[in-house]
Design a protein around this motif. Sequence first.
Motif, PDB file in Angstrom:
ATOM      1  N   GLY A  65       0.816  -1.204   0.000  1.00 24.23           N
ATOM      2  CA  GLY A  65       0.000   0.000   0.000  1.00 24.23           C
ATOM      3  C   GLY A  65       0.850   1.254   0.000  1.00 24.23           C
TER       4      GLY A  65
ATOM      5  N   ILE B 112      -5.799   0.652   2.223  1.00 25.96           N
ATOM      6  CA  ILE B 112      -4.841   0.160   1.238  1.00 25.96           C
ATOM      7  C   ILE B 112      -5.410   0.297  -0.167  1.00 25.96           C
TER       8      ILE B 112
ATOM      9  N   ALA C 221      -1.336   2.774   5.903  1.00 28.05           N
ATOM     10  CA  ALA C 221      -2.035   1.513   6.100  1.00 28.05           C
ATOM     11  C   ALA C 221      -1.202   0.589   6.966  1.00 28.05           C
TER      12      ALA C 221
END
Length: 646
Positions: free
Chosen positions: A193, A564, A586
């Motif tokens: 992410g 994400i 994230a």
Amino acid sequence: GRTKKKSKGQGKGKGSRFATTCAEYEHRKDYEGPHPGSYAASELADLDAQNAAGGGTEPLGAVGGGRKRKVAILVGYCGAAYQGMQMNEGVATIEAELERALFRAGGIARTNFGNLQKISWVRAARTDKGVSALANIVSAKIALSEPPAGPDKPATAPEGGAGSGDTGNCGGAGAQSDPASAGASAGASAGAGAEACSGSPDAGADAESEREAEREAELALVAAVNAELPCDIRVFDVARTANSFDAKNNCTKRRYHYLLPTFMLMPPDQVKKIFAEAQADAQAEAGAEAGAASVEEEDPGVAGGSGGAEAALAGEKGFHPEDRRQPPPPGLAAAKRELTKYRLGSKGGSVALERLRATLALFTGTHKFHNYTNGRPFSDASCQRHIYSFTASAPFLVPSALVDPSAKASEAERAADSLAEAVKQATANQPSEASGTSGASGASGASGAASGAAGEAAPFEGSEWVLLEVVGQSFLLHQIRKMVATAADLARRRPGPPVDKRSTQAAPQDAGQDAGQAVGEETAAILARTLGSSKINTSLAPSLGLYLDRPFFEWYNRDQEKLIANIASAKAKRPKRETSGGEGVARRALEWETGPVAAELVAFREKVIWKHVFRTEAAESVFVRWLAIEANYPHSYQPVAPTQKS
């Protein structure tokens, strides 16, 4: 009309009535000094004495050298030697041991040692005295030290830390694993992410490098804490979380397991017959020995005398089934030998298992469990709890080599492996939603497979158990143990006429309501009465077989997955403030069902928690003593007077 002026502290801010209520709910006090249940006072006094003498130094980070980060600490423990999870004055607790280990490892500053409020310490589950936990979560603001710079910085945790498997006298925590690979797999989603939201390859590489450095700090803390913990407590992982993460409030449900010997489902008339014969044999043997020694000096007050064994087995005043200080009552060993021969595959055994599953299913749903805790009336709103499922596995055999202290290490290791396979087969033979079968036919197969795998020659070698699994939002004090005791007691009794399902609340089919032998009308009526408004006394099963299997954080993990996805999307703008209250980064999901940590959890469960349960029962007969009391003092499940104490 006139508007009433808001008084000071009336909102939901700091110092408000809302915050005060939360503090009272957590049963914590704002101590001027360290908590009286903490080791802070003695630990700091010893440290100051060493420093004054010039022979000691403070632990790394003890003065607040590292920056505090909100983390989730995955901890498992065998609760036999502790008075529960929560810190209390004058007794040994899991929290006190864990806090001291974190301080010594440099995770807690000296100024915060002994004051859990300062580091936002919250636990996912507060286990009772003697109750173990395979995976409990503690959220706190812990100082993560910066990893050493340069090419020579360590990539793995030191020896004796995460993945070492060393638990001293507790029998070993299990499989070894590579912390570096654990960190790589655990941080894969967060790393992906972070790289997706970067605008250039260099930015993505920097984010990945930062994440690897952070993971190294987490693994270093795990290793340092485990080096300071006793052998029956183990930290498996430390994971960075969103700043607003709360282990209690973000926990959506909790799963507990209870190991129950199958002789607890033996019909009452058979149980009484076994204990009566054991008492008679003990009296005859004691009388013969006394007569052979000296007929004139015979003591009428010996245990073999009139009523001696009966009083000890029946649970007279002063006897408790978990009081290990008292010697075993006469006849207990003989009764235990007969009880452990019981198998659910024998006559009537499968019916008892059917009734147990059907009774457990009646607990599912939302009910008032005021009769399954201590000192709370029906009107108390906190007694309302929701149970998602309550199931029982097929029976399985525990090999004798696992509980025999004189067995060779190789034999005990093979017995542990065969037991793990037997439990896996037994849990796979639970009732299915599609077929609605009870799994009783597969029960004998699971027991037979365990017996064969363990190399047992005699058909009755070892003891037979079932694994109960209950999933709920949260639980009251003693609630699970009281539910297990009530369900086992009702399963032992005659079921009576089948229940008319049209006139009762339907229980989930996958929990056993459609089993071959439905729960009887009398049983259903008794259970409904205990969940009603009347005050009814219920029994309390031993804490030996209970352990917390896992808490779940489904909503928190869902928020991290959404974050994400937003970061990875080229069209979506990076949110200024994430829903879970973090820093816009994230974090990895809080689940350990797979990966190296999962292997460590399985090994700890089988080689520490399970071994403790089975060996303690073999040596101290906790369940046998409790069954003796239950057989001699059956419950009527009738409402008691308001003034009568439960």
